[in-house]
Motif scaffolding. Structure first.
Motif, PDB file in Angstrom:
ATOM      1  N   ALA A   1       0.826  -1.220   0.000  1.00  0.00           N
ATOM      2  CA  ALA A   1       0.000   0.000   0.000  1.00  0.00           C
ATOM      3  C   ALA A   1       0.855   1.263   0.000  1.00  0.00           C
ATOM      4  O   ALA A   1       0.397   2.326  -0.431  1.00  0.00           O
ATOM      5  CB  ALA A   1      -0.930  -0.001   1.219  1.00  0.00           C
ATOM      6  N   THR A   2       2.092   1.140   0.467  1.00  0.00           N
ATOM      7  CA  THR A   2       2.948   2.334   0.560  1.00  0.00           C
ATOM      8  C   THR A   2       3.289   2.904  -0.822  1.00  0.00           C
ATOM      9  O   THR A   2       3.680   4.061  -0.930  1.00  0.00           O
ATOM     10  CB  THR A   2       4.271   2.019   1.300  1.00  0.00           C
ATOM     11  N   SER A   3       3.159   2.062  -1.873  1.00  0.00           N
ATOM     12  CA  SER A   3       3.445   2.544  -3.230  1.00  0.00           C
ATOM     13  C   SER A   3       2.181   2.677  -4.071  1.00  0.00           C
ATOM     14  O   SER A   3       2.254   2.845  -5.297  1.00  0.00           O
ATOM     15  CB  SER A   3       4.437   1.582  -3.926  1.00  0.00           C
TER      16      SER A   3
ATOM     17  N   PRO B   1       8.769   7.685  -1.293  1.00  0.00           N
ATOM     18  CA  PRO B   1       8.629   7.944   0.149  1.00  0.00           C
ATOM     19  C   PRO B   1       8.165   9.369   0.485  1.00  0.00           C
ATOM     20  O   PRO B   1       7.338   9.536   1.400  1.00  0.00           O
ATOM     21  CB  PRO B   1      10.029   7.674   0.712  1.00  0.00           C
ATOM     22  N   ILE B   2       8.649  10.352  -0.239  1.00  0.00           N
ATOM     23  CA  ILE B   2       8.266  11.739   0.081  1.00  0.00           C
ATOM     24  C   ILE B   2       6.791  11.963  -0.251  1.00  0.00           C
ATOM     25  O   ILE B   2       6.063  12.624   0.495  1.00  0.00           O
ATOM     26  CB  ILE B   2       9.156  12.757  -0.678  1.00  0.00           C
ATOM     27  N   ALA B   3       6.359  11.391  -1.389  1.00  0.00           N
ATOM     28  CA  ALA B   3       4.947  11.544  -1.776  1.00  0.00           C
ATOM     29  C   ALA B   3       4.035  10.873  -0.751  1.00  0.00           C
ATOM     30  O   ALA B   3       2.974  11.399  -0.408  1.00  0.00           O
ATOM     31  CB  ALA B   3       4.720  10.960  -3.167  1.00  0.00           C
TER      32      ALA B   3
ATOM     33  N   ILE C   1       9.274   5.368  11.192  1.00  0.00           N
ATOM     34  CA  ILE C   1      10.262   6.147  10.445  1.00  0.00           C
ATOM     35  C   ILE C   1      11.646   5.497  10.515  1.00  0.00           C
ATOM     36  O   ILE C   1      12.189   5.278  11.602  1.00  0.00           O
ATOM     37  CB  ILE C   1      10.324   7.599  10.993  1.00  0.00           C
ATOM     38  N   ASP C   2      12.186   5.214   9.341  1.00  0.00           N
ATOM     39  CA  ASP C   2      13.571   4.763   9.197  1.00  0.00           C
ATOM     40  C   ASP C   2      13.944   3.642  10.155  1.00  0.00           C
ATOM     41  O   ASP C   2      14.900   3.747  10.928  1.00  0.00           O
ATOM     42  CB  ASP C   2      14.531   5.954   9.333  1.00  0.00           C
ATOM     43  N   GLU C   3      13.164   2.554  10.061  1.00  0.00           N
ATOM     44  CA  GLU C   3      13.500   1.351  10.827  1.00  0.00           C
ATOM     45  C   GLU C   3      14.517   0.550  10.012  1.00  0.00           C
ATOM     46  O   GLU C   3      14.255  -0.537   9.512  1.00  0.00           O
ATOM     47  CB  GLU C   3      12.232   0.518  11.106  1.00  0.00           C
TER      48      GLU C   3
ATOM     49  N   GLY D   1      -0.912   6.776  10.256  1.00  0.00           N
ATOM     50  CA  GLY D   1       0.469   6.289  10.247  1.00  0.00           C
ATOM     51  C   GLY D   1       0.815   5.565   8.961  1.00  0.00           C
ATOM     52  O   GLY D   1      -0.010   5.471   8.044  1.00  0.00           O
ATOM     53  N   GLY D   2       2.028   5.048   8.917  1.00  0.00           N
ATOM     54  CA  GLY D   2       2.480   4.326   7.740  1.00  0.00           C
ATOM     55  C   GLY D   2       3.988   4.180   7.776  1.00  0.00           C
ATOM     56  O   GLY D   2       4.655   4.632   8.701  1.00  0.00           O
ATOM     57  N   VAL D   3       4.489   3.519   6.713  1.00  0.00           N
ATOM     58  CA  VAL D   3       5.929   3.243   6.633  1.00  0.00           C
ATOM     59  C   VAL D   3       6.496   3.865   5.361  1.00  0.00           C
ATOM     60  O   VAL D   3       6.651   3.167   4.343  1.00  0.00           O
ATOM     61  CB  VAL D   3       6.203   1.723   6.634  1.00  0.00           C
ATOM     62  N   PRO D   4       6.831   5.139   5.365  1.00  0.00           N
ATOM     63  CA  PRO D   4       7.338   5.785   4.143  1.00  0.00           C
ATOM     64  C   PRO D   4       8.573   5.083   3.563  1.00  0.00           C
ATOM     65  O   PRO D   4       8.742   5.061   2.337  1.00  0.00           O
ATOM     66  CB  PRO D   4       7.674   7.211   4.602  1.00  0.00           C
ATOM     67  N   ALA D   5       9.406   4.487   4.407  1.00  0.00           N
ATOM     68  CA  ALA D   5      10.634   3.854   3.899  1.00  0.00           C
ATOM     69  C   ALA D   5      10.332   2.657   2.992  1.00  0.00           C
ATOM     70  O   ALA D   5      11.169   2.257   2.188  1.00  0.00           O
ATOM     71  CB  ALA D   5      11.515   3.404   5.064  1.00  0.00           C
ATOM     72  N   PHE D   6       9.142   2.067   3.086  1.00  0.00           N
ATOM     73  CA  PHE D   6       8.766   0.948   2.218  1.00  0.00           C
ATOM     74  C   PHE D   6       8.328   1.418   0.831  1.00  0.00           C
ATOM     75  O   PHE D   6       8.180   0.611  -0.085  1.00  0.00           O
ATOM     76  CB  PHE D   6       7.585   0.165   2.807  1.00  0.00           C
ATOM     77  N   SER D   7       8.073   2.723   0.674  1.00  0.00           N
ATOM     78  CA  SER D   7       7.419   3.222  -0.539  1.00  0.00           C
ATOM     79  C   SER D   7       8.408   3.450  -1.679  1.00  0.00           C
ATOM     80  O   SER D   7       9.566   3.806  -1.449  1.00  0.00           O
ATOM     81  CB  SER D   7       6.704   4.544  -0.216  1.00  0.00           C
ATOM     82  N   SER D   8       7.915   3.284  -2.931  1.00  0.00           N
ATOM     83  CA  SER D   8       8.731   3.665  -4.086  1.00  0.00           C
ATOM     84  C   SER D   8       8.773   5.185  -4.210  1.00  0.00           C
ATOM     85  O   SER D   8       9.625   5.722  -4.912  1.00  0.00           O
ATOM     86  CB  SER D   8       8.150   3.028  -5.355  1.00  0.00           C
TER      87      SER D   8
END
Ligand SMILES: [Zn+2]
Length: 415
Positions: free
Chosen positions: A161-163, A193-195, A215-217, A184-191
């Protein structure tokens, strides 16, 4: 409605006090603290003697994953990594019914309650396999468990879902309508991340809900997002309403860069949650010697005046295969893995009580003060330092003035 109750003779940690004092507490018919003072008069109240025991506010576990809890026997994570755990759960998730999820989560809530936790914030998967099914289950659980635990739900955009930003936006709208408490969510998993980060901030702003993100795990300082988070927190006017869980990559930065980053986070008003169980288990698996602890820079963050809470994270799932629900155990691990000192036990206690209570917005409802809910942990220990160091085999847990759990310890003599 119940009879008023006086807790008599306890060592009471009043909200904001440095140390416990011998005081009585009167709990009203509404389950709230009506009066605190020495030698309160009986009046129409029943009395419960708690002589010499610590009377503390109930603990707050501000980062769990109740939707995934206790799935350990159903899957495996051979690599032991974060990616391995996420992949294992992704495969299992479609087959889990809401009822199964609720049953397992309820067992974890009961375990946590027995250890003195009175509030849990649960990050709940929103992913392509299950959409908002987990959120629906946790909304039902929150209702079912209301008499023993205050549950908050974070709509947690994770996995694939992050992408999928348009889909995630729609899922978050549904989750907000279902009654979640934070975004919440995991931006680092996304293609992108900033979006994704921007989508999470936009959703928080539109819904009026706070942000509590993973964040940044990871331990790659080169792709850390802290500066972007500080920037957006300021731009969206969300100081004090943004929490960054894990923040492991901060420990991979050189000290001067880490200090600059910590200053940015403090100025923006971002809070941090450290999750020692997950970080000790998942991070640093690729090291062929001297594996890192994976925790963020807890000491430096606290020294800078940033609020830092400690929490359980996953309990018995592919992300963390162990877990009792005992936050005092998490406090001990934070001390050990964070390399704190002998005089820091009390600060560890604050990280599972006052700090998370404030971070999740329990406000004047929490803490030992007049008008607050009588949600209490009453434990046999001489000092708070001793309690954190040894745990509390003998304890009583109260929700709104009603005992929900009690245990006694008895020595058996040879006759
Ligand atoms: Zn987590």
């Amino acid at each position: 409605m119940r009879n008023p109750l006086i807790l008599r003779g306890g060592l009471v940690l009043r909200f904001g006090a440095a140390a416990p004092e011998r005081l009585d507490i009167r709990i009203g018919r509404d389950g709230r603290i009506a009066e605190i003072g020495p030698s309160l008069s009986e009046g129409d109240a029943e009395t419960l003697a708690v002589d010499g025991q610590l009377v503390l506010p109930g603990l707050v576990d501000m980062h769990q994953h109740l939707d995934k809890s206790r799935t350990r026997p159903l899957l495996d994570n051979p690599s032991g990594t974060l990616a391995g755990a996420a992949a294992a759960y992704r495969e299992l998730a479609p087959s889990i019914t809401k009822e199964q999820m609720i049953d397992r989560a309820r067992r974890t809530v009961e375990a946590c309650s027995a250890y003195g936790t009175v509030a849990i914030r649960s990050h709940t998967n929103i992913d392509p396999q299950t959409g908002v099914r987990g959120v629906e289950a946790m909304v039902a659980l929150r209702e079912q468990c209301a008499s023993r635990m205050r549950i908050q739900i974070v709509g947690h955009i994770t996995s694939g879902a992050t992408s999928m930003l348009p889909e995630s936006e729609a899922w978050l709208r549904q989750a907000v309508d279902l009654g979640i408490d934070a975004i919440g969510g995991v931006p680092a998993f996304s293609s992108e991340p900033i979006a994704l980060l921007k989508l999470l901030f936009d959703t928080a702003q539109r819904s009026g809900l706070p942000l509590d993100m993973h964040i940044d795990e990871h331990l790659d300082a080169g792709r850390a997002m802290f500066s972007e988070i500080a920037k957006m927190t300021r731009a969206y006017g969300m100081s004090g309403r943004v929490v960054a869980g894990h923040s492991s990559a901060l420990s991979a930065m050189p000290p001067d860069e880490a200090q600059r980053t910590i200053d940015e986070l403090r100025e923006a008003g971002v809070g941090i949650v450290t999750l020692p169980a997950a970080n000790l288990f998942l991070q640093g698996r690729d090291a062929d010697r001297l594996p890192p602890r994976g925790l963020t820079r807890v000491r430096e963050l606290l020294a800078a005046g940033i609020p830092v809470a400690a929490a359980s994270d996953n309990i018995q799932d592919p992300f963390v295969p162990t877990g009792t629900g005992d936050l005092l155990e998490i406090a001990r691990w934070t001390l050990l893995a964070g390399q704190f000192g002998l005089s820091d036990l009390r600060q560890m206690f604050e990280m599972v009580s006052t700090v998370p209570a404030q971070m999740i917005g329990l406000g004047a409802d929490w803490g030992i003060r007049e008008g607050a809910r009588a949600d209490l942990l009453i434990a046999r220990a001489e000092t708070i330092d001793d309690l954190v160091a040894s745990g509390a085999p003998e304890r009583m847990v109260m929700i709104e003035g009603k005992v929900v759990f009690a245990t006694t310890v008895r020595q058996h003599q040879d006759s």
